[in-house]
Design an enzyme around this catalytic site. Sequence first.
Site, PDB file in Angstrom:
ATOM      1  N   LYS A  76       0.842  -1.205   0.000  1.00 39.69           N
ATOM      2  CA  LYS A  76       0.000   0.000   0.000  1.00 39.69           C
ATOM      3  C   LYS A  76       0.866   1.240   0.000  1.00 39.69           C
ATOM      4  CE  LYS A  76       0.898   1.215   4.455  1.00 39.69           C
ATOM      5  NZ  LYS A  76       1.637   2.375   4.898  1.00 39.69           N
ATOM      6  N   ALA A 115      10.386  -3.409   5.880  1.00 40.76           N
ATOM      7  CA  ALA A 115      10.531  -2.234   6.773  1.00 40.76           C
ATOM      8  C   ALA A 115      10.555  -0.944   5.979  1.00 40.76           C
ATOM      9  CB  ALA A 115      11.791  -2.348   7.648  1.00 40.76           C
ATOM     10  N   GLY A 116       9.708  -0.881   4.947  1.00 45.03           N
ATOM     11  CA  GLY A 116       9.770   0.255   4.027  1.00 45.03           C
ATOM     12  C   GLY A 116       8.610   1.221   4.109  1.00 45.03           C
ATOM     13  N   GLY A 117       7.638   0.963   4.981  1.00 40.05           N
ATOM     14  CA  GLY A 117       6.468   1.845   5.011  1.00 40.05           C
ATOM     15  C   GLY A 117       5.453   1.498   3.941  1.00 40.05           C
ATOM     16  N   GLY A 130       4.396  -4.311   4.201  1.00 37.23           N
ATOM     17  CA  GLY A 130       4.774  -5.668   3.806  1.00 37.23           C
ATOM     18  C   GLY A 130       4.465  -6.695   4.887  1.00 37.23           C
ATOM     19  N   ASP A 162      -2.505  -1.600  10.087  1.00 40.15           N
ATOM     20  CA  ASP A 162      -2.588  -1.624   8.622  1.00 40.15           C
ATOM     21  C   ASP A 162      -3.071  -2.968   8.072  1.00 40.15           C
ATOM     22  OD1 ASP A 162      -1.566   0.917   8.585  1.00 40.15           O
ATOM     23  OD2 ASP A 162       0.445   0.339   7.914  1.00 40.15           O
TER      24      ASP A 162
HETATM   25  O1  C5P Z   1      -0.478  -1.080  14.648  1.00 42.08           O
HETATM   26  P1  C5P Z   1       0.959  -1.323  14.347  1.00 42.08           P
HETATM   27  O2  C5P Z   1       1.532  -2.487  15.116  1.00 42.08           O
HETATM   28  O3  C5P Z   1       1.260  -1.386  12.902  1.00 42.08           O
HETATM   29  O4  C5P Z   1       1.713  -0.026  14.863  1.00 42.08           O
HETATM   30  C1  C5P Z   1       3.102   0.002  14.994  1.00 42.08           C
HETATM   31  C2  C5P Z   1       3.478   1.205  15.860  1.00 42.08           C
HETATM   32  O5  C5P Z   1       3.225   2.416  15.146  1.00 42.08           O
HETATM   33  C3  C5P Z   1       2.691   1.335  17.142  1.00 42.08           C
HETATM   34  O6  C5P Z   1       3.296   0.605  18.181  1.00 42.08           O
HETATM   35  C4  C5P Z   1       2.741   2.826  17.412  1.00 42.08           C
HETATM   36  O7  C5P Z   1       3.989   3.185  17.961  1.00 42.08           O
HETATM   37  C5  C5P Z   1       2.701   3.414  16.016  1.00 42.08           C
HETATM   38  N1  C5P Z   1       1.350   3.769  15.583  1.00 42.08           N
HETATM   39  C6  C5P Z   1       0.740   4.881  16.143  1.00 42.08           C
HETATM   40  N2  C5P Z   1      -0.513   5.254  15.738  1.00 42.08           N
HETATM   41  C7  C5P Z   1      -1.159   4.552  14.789  1.00 42.08           C
HETATM   42  C8  C5P Z   1      -0.560   3.427  14.182  1.00 42.08           C
HETATM   43  C9  C5P Z   1       0.711   3.071  14.609  1.00 42.08           C
HETATM   44  O8  C5P Z   1       1.314   5.547  17.011  1.00 42.08           O
HETATM   45  N3  C5P Z   1      -2.366   4.947  14.392  1.00 42.08           N
END
Ligand code: C5P
Length: 299
Positions: free
Chosen positions: A10, A99-101, A104, A139
């Site tokens: 995405k 780890a690219g945003g 993945g 995500d």
């Molecule tokens: O939900 P996910 O595990 O992908 O999120 C990874 C990290 O990104 C979270 O631990 C948090 O630090 C940050 N995050 C956030 N706010 C979001 C989504 C992610 O702060 N809405």
Amino acid sequence: MSVTVRVPAKVNVQLAVGAARPDGFHDLANVFLAVGLYDEVTVEPADSLTVTCTGPGADQVPLDRTNLAARAAIALAERHGLGDDPKVRIHIAKDIPVAGGMAGGSADAAGALVACDALWGTGASREELLDICAELGSDVPFSLVGGAALGTGRGEQLEPLDVHGPFWWVFAVADGGLSTPAVYREFDRLTPRAPEPVASPALLDALRTGDASALAATVTNDLQPAALSLFPSLKATLDAGTEAGALAALVSGSGPTTAYLAADEAAARRIADALTASGTCRTARVAPSPAPGASLVTG
Ligand code: C5P
């Protein structure tokens, strides 16, 4: 017997980020667009839970129970009385930058979930699959549904969006990765009073009409200053893409992959060549959007 599921990457065409919540997450207005770069997740019966991975960056992917795909399989097994140690081999054929945003890891989780559901005949409803996805990460639900969607809450509450394409993208893969939590922490440091995140009506309109120039004029990523602060060399990559004719250049999600919107496929290929030649990124990939969500590969 094995089951293979293909799952897209995405790009966030709008990532509006609010202040940190008491639970540490941030409220978002997150406009997801699935793009045609895919991981393939294959599951088959095995003596114990194992994860294998091939493809670019595979050496950075954890192969134990912390892998998001393994956690997806465990979550589905637990909910369906199959215990917490499902005997399944999960193979990930990686093509989405690690780890690219570009979600993945989330893609692999959604893929493993759909694949294990088919392998075990658990017959989980779409709603249950989406629930498990939301538990696994912000995500992950979008990786399941694909297309385009507005994510609110921490990004996991999805509203499908009308989208006409194709929109052509180039993705410049950086040398190295960025930690999503670290990028959000840097966002907090740089943005002491973040306003309430709101989806842009003009951007949603551009997606609906398939107008690349209008989309380019409206894309935004509130995490971009934080990603650039932690990874300053991305500025040179963004400049190289803009010079090569990109309609818009932005950091993808929390980075460090950068995304370039092109007028059409030929322009995308020219921009990719220029980015590669610029020496400011490891590699550049071309992909159209939208792309379908997690889908069984048959035959
Ligand atoms: O939900 P996910 O595990 O992908 O999120 C990874 C990290 O990104 C979270 O631990 C948090 O630090 C940050 N995050 C956030 N706010 C979001 C989504 C992610 O702060 N809405």
